[in-house]
Write a protein that holds these residues in place. Structure first.
Motif, PDB file in Angstrom:
ATOM      1  N   SER A  58     -10.746  32.523  13.008  1.00 18.34           N
ATOM      2  CA  SER A  58     -10.131  33.400  13.817  1.00 18.34           C
ATOM      3  C   SER A  58     -10.956  34.606  13.772  1.00 18.34           C
ATOM      4  CB  SER A  58      -8.879  33.525  12.741  1.00 18.34           C
ATOM      5  OG  SER A  58      -8.164  34.806  13.156  1.00 18.34           O
ATOM      6  N   SER A  59     -10.666  35.608  14.192  1.00  5.65           N
ATOM      7  CA  SER A  59     -11.452  36.851  14.083  1.00  5.65           C
ATOM      8  C   SER A  59     -10.714  37.559  12.866  1.00  5.65           C
ATOM      9  CB  SER A  59     -11.557  37.723  15.517  1.00  5.65           C
ATOM     10  OG  SER A  59      -9.910  37.899  15.807  1.00  5.65           O
ATOM     11  N   GLN A  60      -9.826  37.229  12.598  1.00  2.00           N
ATOM     12  CA  GLN A  60      -9.233  38.003  11.313  1.00  2.00           C
ATOM     13  C   GLN A  60      -9.534  37.506   9.935  1.00  2.00           C
ATOM     14  OE1 GLN A  60      -4.918  37.451  11.693  1.00  2.00           O
ATOM     15  NE2 GLN A  60      -4.470  39.511  10.834  1.00  2.00           N
ATOM     16  N   GLN A  61      -9.746  38.573   9.002  1.00  4.56           N
ATOM     17  CA  GLN A  61     -10.117  38.054   7.802  1.00  4.56           C
ATOM     18  C   GLN A  61      -8.498  38.179   6.869  1.00  4.56           C
ATOM     19  OE1 GLN A  61     -12.803  40.882   6.294  1.00  4.56           O
ATOM     20  NE2 GLN A  61     -14.459  40.253   7.816  1.00  4.56           N
ATOM     21  N   LEU A  62      -8.456  37.046   6.272  1.00  2.56           N
ATOM     22  CA  LEU A  62      -7.126  36.956   5.365  1.00  2.56           C
ATOM     23  C   LEU A  62      -7.628  36.766   4.062  1.00  2.56           C
ATOM     24  CD1 LEU A  62      -5.465  34.268   7.742  1.00  2.56           C
ATOM     25  CD2 LEU A  62      -4.911  36.799   7.532  1.00  2.56           C
ATOM     26  N   GLY A  63      -7.307  37.586   3.123  1.00  2.85           N
ATOM     27  CA  GLY A  63      -7.530  37.631   1.791  1.00  2.85           C
ATOM     28  C   GLY A  63      -9.135  37.950   1.336  1.00  2.85           C
ATOM     29  N   GLU A  64      -9.061  38.036   0.025  1.00  5.42           N
ATOM     30  CA  GLU A  64     -10.572  38.156  -0.432  1.00  5.42           C
ATOM     31  C   GLU A  64     -11.240  37.064  -1.114  1.00  5.42           C
ATOM     32  OE1 GLU A  64      -9.952  40.947  -4.253  1.00  5.42           O
ATOM     33  OE2 GLU A  64      -9.169  41.695  -2.289  1.00  5.42           O
ATOM     34  N   HIS A  65     -10.289  35.832  -1.467  1.00  3.28           N
ATOM     35  CA  HIS A  65     -10.830  34.551  -2.184  1.00  3.28           C
ATOM     36  C   HIS A  65     -11.013  33.627  -1.194  1.00  3.28           C
ATOM     37  CE1 HIS A  65      -9.179  36.829  -5.781  1.00  3.28           C
ATOM     38  NE2 HIS A  65      -8.043  37.207  -4.976  1.00  3.28           N
ATOM     39  N   ASN A  71       1.528  27.342  -5.025  1.00  2.83           N
ATOM     40  CA  ASN A  71       2.358  26.825  -6.086  1.00  2.83           C
ATOM     41  C   ASN A  71       3.782  27.239  -5.693  1.00  2.83           C
ATOM     42  OD1 ASN A  71       0.361  25.379  -7.388  1.00  2.83           O
ATOM     43  ND2 ASN A  71      -0.366  27.052  -8.161  1.00  2.83           N
ATOM     44  N   GLU A  72       4.301  26.894  -4.402  1.00  4.16           N
ATOM     45  CA  GLU A  72       5.623  27.377  -4.121  1.00  4.16           C
ATOM     46  C   GLU A  72       6.208  25.985  -3.376  1.00  4.16           C
ATOM     47  OE1 GLU A  72       5.543  30.873  -1.952  1.00  4.16           O
ATOM     48  OE2 GLU A  72       4.666  31.964  -3.735  1.00  4.16           O
ATOM     49  N   SER A  73       7.383  25.533  -4.001  1.00  8.29           N
ATOM     50  CA  SER A  73       7.984  24.328  -3.472  1.00  8.29           C
ATOM     51  C   SER A  73       8.195  24.450  -1.652  1.00  8.29           C
ATOM     52  CB  SER A  73       9.295  23.891  -4.172  1.00  8.29           C
ATOM     53  OG  SER A  73      10.065  25.028  -4.106  1.00  8.29           O
ATOM     54  N   GLU A  74       8.692  25.523  -1.421  1.00  6.11           N
ATOM     55  CA  GLU A  74       8.848  25.880   0.051  1.00  6.11           C
ATOM     56  C   GLU A  74       7.616  25.934   0.954  1.00  6.11           C
ATOM     57  OE1 GLU A  74       8.771  29.897  -1.626  1.00  6.11           O
ATOM     58  OE2 GLU A  74       9.846  28.028  -2.173  1.00  6.11           O
ATOM     59  N   SER A  75       6.576  25.682   0.325  1.00  6.09           N
ATOM     60  CA  SER A  75       5.318  26.138   1.173  1.00  6.09           C
ATOM     61  C   SER A  75       4.865  24.493   1.939  1.00  6.09           C
ATOM     62  CB  SER A  75       4.062  26.391   0.388  1.00  6.09           C
ATOM     63  OG  SER A  75       2.796  26.288   1.107  1.00  6.09           O
ATOM     64  N   PRO A  76       4.591  24.745   3.121  1.00  4.89           N
ATOM     65  CA  PRO A  76       4.223  23.122   3.598  1.00  4.89           C
ATOM     66  C   PRO A  76       2.786  23.045   3.397  1.00  4.89           C
ATOM     67  CG  PRO A  76       4.126  25.070   5.267  1.00  4.89           C
ATOM     68  CD  PRO A  76       4.577  25.824   4.245  1.00  4.89           C
ATOM     69  N   PHE A  77       2.067  23.786   2.959  1.00  5.61           N
ATOM     70  CA  PHE A  77       0.481  23.378   2.465  1.00  5.61           C
ATOM     71  C   PHE A  77       0.364  23.778   1.052  1.00  5.61           C
ATOM     72  CE2 PHE A  77       0.625  27.153   5.090  1.00  5.61           C
ATOM     73  CZ  PHE A  77      -0.112  28.119   4.085  1.00  5.61           C
ATOM     74  N   ILE A  78      -0.541  23.232   0.447  1.00  5.28           N
ATOM     75  CA  ILE A  78      -0.958  23.605  -1.037  1.00  5.28           C
ATOM     76  C   ILE A  78      -2.105  24.291  -1.290  1.00  5.28           C
ATOM     77  CG2 ILE A  78       0.739  21.557  -1.988  1.00  5.28           C
ATOM     78  CD1 ILE A  78      -1.970  20.052  -2.347  1.00  5.28           C
ATOM     79  N   VAL A  79      -2.753  24.362  -0.229  1.00  3.80           N
ATOM     80  CA  VAL A  79      -4.277  25.067  -0.582  1.00  3.80           C
ATOM     81  C   VAL A  79      -4.492  25.949   0.872  1.00  3.80           C
ATOM     82  CG1 VAL A  79      -5.614  23.375   0.153  1.00  3.80           C
ATOM     83  CG2 VAL A  79      -6.370  25.000  -1.331  1.00  3.80           C
ATOM     84  N   MET A  80      -5.032  26.983   0.561  1.00  2.00           N
ATOM     85  CA  MET A  80      -5.778  27.633   1.814  1.00  2.00           C
ATOM     86  C   MET A  80      -7.012  28.077   1.262  1.00  2.00           C
ATOM     87  SD  MET A  80      -5.157  31.435   3.315  1.00  2.00           S
ATOM     88  CE  MET A  80      -6.671  32.196   2.627  1.00  2.00           C
ATOM     89  N   ILE A  81      -8.204  27.871   1.908  1.00  6.73           N
ATOM     90  CA  ILE A  81      -9.820  28.052   1.825  1.00  6.73           C
ATOM     91  C   ILE A  81     -10.000  29.096   2.788  1.00  6.73           C
ATOM     92  CG2 ILE A  81     -11.954  27.033   1.341  1.00  6.73           C
ATOM     93  CD1 ILE A  81     -10.559  24.306   0.406  1.00  6.73           C
ATOM     94  N   ARG A  82     -10.838  29.939   2.435  1.00  3.90           N
ATOM     95  CA  ARG A  82     -11.278  30.778   3.596  1.00  3.90           C
ATOM     96  C   ARG A  82     -12.853  30.247   3.356  1.00  3.90           C
ATOM     97  NH1 ARG A  82     -11.765  37.600   3.206  1.00  3.90           N
ATOM     98  NH2 ARG A  82     -13.297  37.524   4.981  1.00  3.90           N
ATOM     99  N   HIS A  83     -13.238  29.614   4.090  1.00  5.11           N
ATOM    100  CA  HIS A  83     -14.704  28.828   3.921  1.00  5.11           C
ATOM    101  C   HIS A  83     -15.632  29.985   4.113  1.00  5.11           C
ATOM    102  CE1 HIS A  83     -17.854  26.189   4.620  1.00  5.11           C
ATOM    103  NE2 HIS A  83     -18.048  26.677   5.824  1.00  5.11           N
ATOM    104  N   THR A  84     -15.303  31.004   5.043  1.00  8.45           N
ATOM    105  CA  THR A  84     -16.397  32.107   5.178  1.00  8.45           C
ATOM    106  C   THR A  84     -16.562  33.095   4.121  1.00  8.45           C
ATOM    107  OG1 THR A  84     -14.695  32.816   6.823  1.00  8.45           O
ATOM    108  CG2 THR A  84     -16.735  32.076   7.634  1.00  8.45           C
ATOM    109  N   GLN A  85     -15.855  32.869   2.967  1.00 10.29           N
ATOM    110  CA  GLN A  85     -16.162  33.395   1.510  1.00 10.29           C
ATOM    111  C   GLN A  85     -17.367  32.749   1.077  1.00 10.29           C
ATOM    112  OE1 GLN A  85     -15.119  36.557   2.058  1.00 10.29           O
ATOM    113  NE2 GLN A  85     -14.052  36.793  -0.026  1.00 10.29           N
ATOM    114  N   LEU A  86     -17.438  31.626   1.334  1.00 10.20           N
ATOM    115  CA  LEU A  86     -18.636  30.862   0.866  1.00 10.20           C
ATOM    116  C   LEU A  86     -19.815  30.675   1.790  1.00 10.20           C
ATOM    117  CD1 LEU A  86     -19.651  28.906  -1.508  1.00 10.20           C
ATOM    118  CD2 LEU A  86     -18.921  26.895  -0.316  1.00 10.20           C
ATOM    119  N   ILE A  87     -19.822  30.534   3.172  1.00  8.82           N
ATOM    120  CA  ILE A  87     -20.476  30.667   3.883  1.00  8.82           C
ATOM    121  C   ILE A  87     -20.366  31.797   5.071  1.00  8.82           C
ATOM    122  CG2 ILE A  87     -21.881  29.263   5.913  1.00  8.82           C
ATOM    123  CD1 ILE A  87     -22.270  27.970   3.025  1.00  8.82           C
ATOM    124  N   PRO A  88     -21.266  32.982   5.128  1.00 14.22           N
ATOM    125  CA  PRO A  88     -21.004  33.767   5.726  1.00 14.22           C
ATOM    126  C   PRO A  88     -20.553  33.914   7.444  1.00 14.22           C
ATOM    127  CG  PRO A  88     -23.006  34.196   4.805  1.00 14.22           C
ATOM    128  CD  PRO A  88     -22.601  32.925   4.539  1.00 14.22           C
TER     129      PRO A  88
END
Length: 173
Positions: A58-65, A71-88
């Motif tokens: 995406s061209s959008q930046q989501l979050g800073e982590h 950890n919410e039971s209604e969430s369809p996924f358990i993790v979100m990783i912003r890979h470009t916080q590690l590799i620019p």
């Protein structure tokens, strides 16, 4: 005797090999061999969850982590990783790279949904976490499903773990 493998039609000999696929795959490979029946039954005794993963740009930046556990039971996924916080992002033509993932029962509803339905659910939930999320800025997406991705740990799990050394000389789990 030594273990043999065939790679590009050339036989190679090894003193030992490490098997890293799921226990069920090894059980399948050994099925029909009576001398391994007890070991095969032990391998089959461990249940697994499947995994669903979405990698998208995406061209959008989501979050800073880099890593966010959901950890919410209604969430369809358990993790979100912003890979470009590690590799620019400049390593990815200026795009942000994200990964969403979930462990789910293989015979369950989510594991067997089509990509479009999953995307609708997952992106709707992502918008709950990041209200500014705009799915029209997602430029590519890749869905992956894996069977036997995560073993299910029960109260008797420790008793069911197969030994690292298999009954095949030189083959280890």
């Amino acid at each position: 005797g030594p273990l043999l493998s065939r790679s590009d039609g050339i036989a190679k000999e090894y003193d030992a090999a490490l098997f890293t696929a799921s226990n069920r795959v090894l059980a399948h490979l050994l099925s029909g061999s009576p001398q391994f029946e007890s070991f095969t039954n032990r391998l089959k005794g461990i249940d697994y969850l499947g995994a669903i993963c979405l990698a998208f740009e995406s061209s959008q930046q989501l979050g800073e982590h880099y890593w966010v556990n959901i950890n919410e039971s209604e969430s369809p996924f358990i993790v979100m990783i912003r890979h470009t916080q590690l590799i620019p992002a400049n390593r990815y033509n200026g795009k942000e790279v994200y990964y969403l993932g979930a462990y789910v029962p293989q015979d369950g509803r989510r594991f067997n949904l089509d990509d479009a339905t999953l995307e609708s659910e997952w992106f709707a939930y992502l918008k709950k976490i990041f209200p500014d999320f705009d799915k029209s800025l997602v430029t590519s997406r890749h869905w992956f499903r894996f069977r036997d991705a995560q073993h299910v740990v029960t109260t008797s799990y420790a008793d069911n773990i197969p030994p690292e050394k298999t009954p095949i000389q030189g083959l280890y789990l």
